[in-house]
Design a protein around this motif. Structure first.
Motif, PDB file in Angstrom:
ATOM      1  N   ASP A 112       0.859  -1.197   0.000  1.00  0.00           N
ATOM      2  CA  ASP A 112       0.000   0.000   0.000  1.00  0.00           C
ATOM      3  C   ASP A 112       0.891   1.242   0.000  1.00  0.00           C
ATOM      4  OD1 ASP A 112      -2.114  -1.721   0.238  1.00  0.00           O
ATOM      5  OD2 ASP A 112      -2.720  -1.081   2.254  1.00  0.00           O
ATOM      6  N   ILE A 113       0.381   2.307  -0.610  1.00  0.00           N
ATOM      7  CA  ILE A 113       1.146   3.555  -0.653  1.00  0.00           C
ATOM      8  C   ILE A 113       0.231   4.730  -0.312  1.00  0.00           C
ATOM      9  CG2 ILE A 113       0.814   3.644  -3.179  1.00  0.00           C
ATOM     10  CD1 ILE A 113       3.398   5.275  -3.361  1.00  0.00           C
ATOM     11  N   ALA A 114       0.788   5.708   0.409  1.00  0.00           N
ATOM     12  CA  ALA A 114       0.071   6.951   0.728  1.00  0.00           C
ATOM     13  C   ALA A 114       0.978   8.109   0.341  1.00  0.00           C
ATOM     14  CB  ALA A 114      -0.262   6.999   2.220  1.00  0.00           C
ATOM     15  N   ASN A 115       0.477   9.002  -0.473  1.00  0.00           N
ATOM     16  CA  ASN A 115       1.323  10.141  -0.872  1.00  0.00           C
ATOM     17  C   ASN A 115       0.552  11.387  -1.296  1.00  0.00           C
ATOM     18  OD1 ASN A 115       0.432   9.608  -3.455  1.00  0.00           O
ATOM     19  ND2 ASN A 115       2.452   9.409  -4.374  1.00  0.00           N
ATOM     20  N   TRP A 116      -0.698  11.535  -0.841  1.00  0.00           N
ATOM     21  CA  TRP A 116      -1.441  12.681  -1.386  1.00  0.00           C
ATOM     22  C   TRP A 116      -2.132  13.553  -0.359  1.00  0.00           C
ATOM     23  CZ3 TRP A 116      -6.926  13.383  -1.706  1.00  0.00           C
ATOM     24  CH2 TRP A 116      -7.693  12.344  -1.161  1.00  0.00           C
ATOM     25  N   LYS A 117      -2.173  13.154   0.884  1.00  0.00           N
ATOM     26  CA  LYS A 117      -3.002  13.910   1.820  1.00  0.00           C
ATOM     27  C   LYS A 117      -2.575  13.650   3.267  1.00  0.00           C
ATOM     28  CE  LYS A 117      -7.951  14.370   2.884  1.00  0.00           C
ATOM     29  NZ  LYS A 117      -9.291  13.848   2.596  1.00  0.00           N
ATOM     30  N   ILE A 118      -2.517  14.729   4.046  1.00  0.00           N
ATOM     31  CA  ILE A 118      -2.380  14.604   5.492  1.00  0.00           C
ATOM     32  C   ILE A 118      -3.613  15.282   6.078  1.00  0.00           C
ATOM     33  CG2 ILE A 118      -0.980  15.110   7.534  1.00  0.00           C
ATOM     34  CD1 ILE A 118       1.432  15.405   5.642  1.00  0.00           C
ATOM     35  N   PRO A 119      -4.585  14.504   6.571  1.00  0.00           N
ATOM     36  CA  PRO A 119      -5.865  15.087   6.981  1.00  0.00           C
ATOM     37  C   PRO A 119      -5.689  16.286   7.922  1.00  0.00           C
ATOM     38  CG  PRO A 119      -6.011  12.710   7.032  1.00  0.00           C
ATOM     39  CD  PRO A 119      -4.566  13.048   6.763  1.00  0.00           C
ATOM     40  N   GLY A 120      -6.411  17.367   7.600  1.00  0.00           N
ATOM     41  CA  GLY A 120      -6.395  18.559   8.445  1.00  0.00           C
ATOM     42  C   GLY A 120      -5.191  19.447   8.266  1.00  0.00           C
ATOM     43  N   LYS A 121      -4.158  18.953   7.569  1.00  0.00           N
ATOM     44  CA  LYS A 121      -2.913  19.725   7.457  1.00  0.00           C
ATOM     45  C   LYS A 121      -2.563  20.085   6.027  1.00  0.00           C
ATOM     46  CE  LYS A 121      -0.404  18.116  11.513  1.00  0.00           C
ATOM     47  NZ  LYS A 121       0.583  17.134  11.921  1.00  0.00           N
ATOM     48  N   MET A 122      -2.496  19.091   5.215  1.00  0.00           N
ATOM     49  CA  MET A 122      -2.006  19.312   3.864  1.00  0.00           C
ATOM     50  C   MET A 122      -2.875  18.517   2.898  1.00  0.00           C
ATOM     51  SD  MET A 122      -0.318  18.060   1.109  1.00  0.00           S
ATOM     52  CE  MET A 122       0.400  16.512   1.572  1.00  0.00           C
ATOM     53  N   VAL A 123      -3.471  19.201   1.948  1.00  0.00           N
ATOM     54  CA  VAL A 123      -4.230  18.518   0.912  1.00  0.00           C
ATOM     55  C   VAL A 123      -3.851  19.136  -0.412  1.00  0.00           C
ATOM     56  CG1 VAL A 123      -6.482  17.788   0.121  1.00  0.00           C
ATOM     57  CG2 VAL A 123      -6.150  18.258   2.526  1.00  0.00           C
ATOM     58  N   LYS A 124      -2.949  18.501  -1.104  1.00  0.00           N
ATOM     59  CA  LYS A 124      -2.572  19.020  -2.413  1.00  0.00           C
ATOM     60  C   LYS A 124      -3.290  18.267  -3.525  1.00  0.00           C
ATOM     61  CE  LYS A 124       1.925  20.917  -1.127  1.00  0.00           C
ATOM     62  NZ  LYS A 124       1.381  22.263  -0.931  1.00  0.00           N
ATOM     63  N   GLY A 125      -3.718  17.056  -3.217  1.00  0.00           N
ATOM     64  CA  GLY A 125      -4.402  16.259  -4.235  1.00  0.00           C
ATOM     65  C   GLY A 125      -3.517  15.143  -4.746  1.00  0.00           C
ATOM     66  N   MET A 126      -4.173  14.182  -5.403  1.00  0.00           N
ATOM     67  CA  MET A 126      -3.442  12.998  -5.867  1.00  0.00           C
ATOM     68  C   MET A 126      -2.861  13.182  -7.261  1.00  0.00           C
ATOM     69  SD  MET A 126      -6.789  13.005  -6.344  1.00  0.00           S
ATOM     70  CE  MET A 126      -7.646  12.167  -5.031  1.00  0.00           C
ATOM     71  N   GLY A 127      -3.279  14.213  -7.975  1.00  0.00           N
ATOM     72  CA  GLY A 127      -2.796  14.360  -9.346  1.00  0.00           C
ATOM     73  C   GLY A 127      -3.001  13.064 -10.102  1.00  0.00           C
ATOM     74  N   GLY A 128      -1.952  12.597 -10.761  1.00  0.00           N
ATOM     75  CA  GLY A 128      -2.057  11.359 -11.530  1.00  0.00           C
ATOM     76  C   GLY A 128      -1.631  10.122 -10.760  1.00  0.00           C
ATOM     77  N   ALA A 129      -1.276  10.295  -9.481  1.00  0.00           N
ATOM     78  CA  ALA A 129      -0.677   9.180  -8.731  1.00  0.00           C
ATOM     79  C   ALA A 129      -1.609   7.978  -8.606  1.00  0.00           C
ATOM     80  CB  ALA A 129      -0.234   9.650  -7.353  1.00  0.00           C
ATOM     81  N   MET A 130      -2.906   8.227  -8.399  1.00  0.00           N
ATOM     82  CA  MET A 130      -3.825   7.085  -8.217  1.00  0.00           C
ATOM     83  C   MET A 130      -3.982   6.278  -9.500  1.00  0.00           C
ATOM     84  SD  MET A 130      -6.865   8.144  -5.656  1.00  0.00           S
ATOM     85  CE  MET A 130      -6.504   8.576  -3.944  1.00  0.00           C
TER      86      MET A 130
END
Lengths: 218, 233
Positions: A112-130
């Motif tokens: 599993d991988i996580a690289n697009w969001k830190i809830p409440g802090k940083m939300v830049k979006g997933m772009g094309g990663a998903m």
């Protein structure tokens, strides 16, 4: 000595084979292009719609209409092509891209991988990663082994919202090269001067050590 | 020949009202419909739902609409590089739906092509798929994503003619072709509007049938977000 970002890119460049179409993510992955051997024929795809990306333009020759996915001005090489976003993701989801290299905030031992969001802090979006992680069969993650506070980013389970499930195959961190196996992270190579114990201490997920672990060659 | 040419941005945006859903082409600041955005700011319409891969920067692109609080909801894949956006989103003032970039493109293309929905592997097993129908094909899981419904699509091309035919340049192409014909009214703005017959039919990226209105943009700033260069040895 742990690797710096350029050295991580240098090590990943050795995974690029002749004839590959490669998608490079933003950050460390972008640097990989600088280290691919001259005798290897490879085309770099950028998801915003270009295949055959070249180096940055010379000062004064930059063009607002020719950028990469990181919004950086770029050039194209002979044989390059431009296309729309749907076509670009047809290349990605349709498995026409041979290798995907991207960054991560966390990777779990099941891939599993996580690289697009830190809830409440940083939300830049997933772009094309998903799209990339859901489709690519050959994914290498470039990442730091631990965060700034020293906590492991190679985990039993991701704590952040996921980008994709069970998709990562290989990781090149500042400390090691690891393969994601059904039993956990298999340690393949150590960064020069970094001990197995140091890697073990920096890895929260299951680390599989099978015999002597060689130092990586850059 | 069916003429799509209109006198300018004022006529091109006739019928735009508050509360509408609109698609806007562009990736970062590349290939954005600068003249249509400037007019939307001037018209001061609000409660807009904007479908666009990015949200501009603080003082350019869609950031201009966000600064004036004209946007109710953004549907995007990547919204970094915009501090005001992040503030409005984290404070809950702005409704944001983040979706995978390929899904964004394909939901536009589905609307253009007459498909009600598509199945994509992107986002399966993540919060993007929550509440959505999923289905297995050949042992792999996919998420059902619906075609967008929009009132206007604002796209930007390099060259066009009065018949609405479009040619794009470089990576400024991006989502623009996928949004043509994906809304009730597609408005194309171009840097060069040439006489009909001048464009080689072999070179046209989007046929005029997908475009309802076309005009020549008055000015293009074409701002560069990340100027990266190398020096000559």
């Amino acid at each position: 000595m742990a690797l710096d970002k350029n050295q991580i890119a240098q090590r990943i460049a050795k995974e690029v084979q002749n004839g590959y179409y490669v998608n490079l993510g933003i950050g460390i992955p972008t640097l990989v292009a600088n280290y691919v051997r001259d005798d290897i024929e490879v085309e770099f795809q950028s998801e915003n719609g270009v295949l055959g990306m070249g180096p940055f333009p010379y000062d004064g020759e930059e063009d607002a209409d020719i950028i990469n996915a990181g919004k950086q001005t770029i050039t194209t090489l002979p044989g390059a092509s431009f296309f729309d976003s749907a076509t670009s993701f047809s290349m990605i989801r349709g498995k026409h891209v041979d290798l995907t290299i991207l960054g991560a905030m966390e990777v779990a031992e099941n891939g599993d991988i996580a690289n697009w969001k830190i809830p409440g802090k940083m939300v830049k979006g997933m772009g094309g990663a998903m799209d990339l992680v859901a489709s690519a069969e050959n994914i290498i993650v470039a990442m730091m082994h631990t965060n700034r506070a020293g906590a492991s980013k190679l985990l039993k389970r991701c704590s952040l919202p996921l980008t994709g499930v069970g998709c990562v195959k290989k990781i090149v961190s500042n400390l090691a090269v690891l393969e994601v196996t059904p039993d956990g992270f298999k340690l393949l190579e150590r960064a020069p001067g970094v001990s197995v114990e140091e890697i073990q201490a920096a890895t929260e997920g299951t680390l599989i050590i099978d015999g002597d672990v060689l130092e990586m060659q850059l | 020949m069916i003429t799509k040419e209109v006198a300018g941005v004022d006529v091109a945006l006739e019928g735009v009202t508050s509360g509408m859903t609109m698609m806007l082409g562009g990736f970062g600041l590349s290939g954005i419909p600068e003249n249509a955005i400037a007019k939307l700011v001037e018209l001061n319409v609000d409660n807009l739902t904007c479908i666009s891969n990015n949200a501009g920067v603080d003082d350019f692109g869609l950031g201009l609409l966000l600064q004036k609080k004209q946007v109710k909801k953004m549907i995007s894949s990547y919204v970094g590089e915009n501090a005001e956006f992040e503030r409005q989103m984290l404070s809950g003032e702005l409704d944001v739906e983040l979706i995978p970039q390929g899904t964004l493109a394909e939901r536009c293309r589905a609307a253009q092509a007459g498909f009600p929905a598509i199945y994509t592997p992107a986002g399966y097993g993540t919060e993007v798929a929550e509440g959505k129908e999923t289905r297995e094909f050949d042992g792999k899981m996919y998420v059902l994503e619906h075609a967008f419904k929009a009132d206007f699509a604002f796209v930007k091309a390099w060259k066009g003619d009065a018949a609405g035919n479009l040619i794009f340049k470089g990576t400024a192409r991006n989502f623009n072709p996928n949004m043509c014909g994906a809304a009730t009214i597609t408005v194309a703005e171009v840097e060069e509007l040439v006489p009909v017959g001048e464009l080689d039919p072999n070179q046209i990226h989007i046929p005029g049938i997908f475009v309802q209105r076309i005009f020549k943009g008055e000015t293009y700033e074409k701002r560069i977000e990340q100027r990266t260069v190398r020096t000559r040895d």
